[in-house]
Design an enzyme around this catalytic site. Structure first.
Site, PDB file in Angstrom:
ATOM      1  N   ASP A 128      -5.301  -4.819  -3.884  1.00  0.00           N
ATOM      2  CA  ASP A 128      -5.155  -3.750  -2.888  1.00  0.00           C
ATOM      3  C   ASP A 128      -5.255  -2.407  -3.593  1.00  0.00           C
ATOM      4  OD1 ASP A 128      -4.935  -5.344  -0.624  1.00  0.00           O
ATOM      5  OD2 ASP A 128      -2.767  -5.526  -0.795  1.00  0.00           O
ATOM      6  N   ASP A 146      -9.328  -5.915   4.165  1.00  0.00           N
ATOM      7  CA  ASP A 146      -8.338  -5.680   5.220  1.00  0.00           C
ATOM      8  C   ASP A 146      -8.913  -4.798   6.320  1.00  0.00           C
ATOM      9  OD1 ASP A 146      -6.454  -7.152   3.731  1.00  0.00           O
ATOM     10  OD2 ASP A 146      -5.721  -5.345   2.725  1.00  0.00           O
TER      11      ASP A 146
END
Length: 184
Positions: A128, A146
């Site tokens: 991330d 995402d």
């Protein structure tokens, strides 16, 4: 526009999944090995892009919002399996769908699931990188996969609410039995 291409709905869905997967993985690999975000974070901290957006590195061993953190291999393999099952189910849904908006949305979700699944295989966790924040408010840290998943899910919701092409199919066709009755 995408809708006027010669691509079938099925081909569009799979192409979007492939492009989403490749773009997600290429960006992550560049951030890890080209930009070397890990070293930058250790020596300089987050990379400030704007007053409300930073590039960071977080190894997410859980799922969305960092829920269900998995520190052992069994949990990791279960999440890899879940991503694989989701990708297969999405692939079947794309195969069966004839609506381009649906397959576009499913392709985005599938590309995101595959991208995050490969992260777990290669790195043991999802990479991330993006962090939005305003004052003391901090949004969760996420990646391009995402984004694809959220946009795809939003498109599916919008399509279910507003009907897309299906709304036109609900209009009643002229009743031909009246013409036949009038002509007799």
């Amino acid at each position: 526009m995408v809708w006027r291409t010669g691509l079938s709905a099925r081909s569009l869905g799979y192409l979007v999944a492939l492009i989403g997967f490749v773009v997600d993985q290429a960006f992550k690999l560049w951030m890890l090995f080209g930009f070397q975000i890990d070293a930058v974070m250790r020596f300089e901290g987050p990379v400030r892009i704007t007053p409300f957006f930073d590039l960071v590195l977080v190894w997410n061993r859980g799922i969305s919002y960092g829920l269900f953190q998995q520190d052992d291999d069994l949990g990791r393999y279960m999440l890899i399996g879940l991503a694989g099952i989701a990708a297969i189910a999405l692939g079947i849904w794309i195969w069966k769908s004839h609506d381009k908006l649906t397959t576009l949305a499913l392709g985005l979700i599938m590309g995101g699931a595959l991208g995050n699944g490969l992260d777990r295989i290669l790195h043991g966790a999802v990479v991330d990188l993006f962090h939005f924040h305003v004052g003391s408010f901090s949004w969760y840290i996420f990646n391009l996969a995402d984004v694809w998943i959220v946009v795809g899910a939003a498109l599916l919701v919008l399509e279910s609410l507003f009907g897309g092409r299906k709304a036109g199919k609900l209009k009643k066709a002229p009743d031909s039995s009246r013409k036949d009755a009038a002509n007799e």
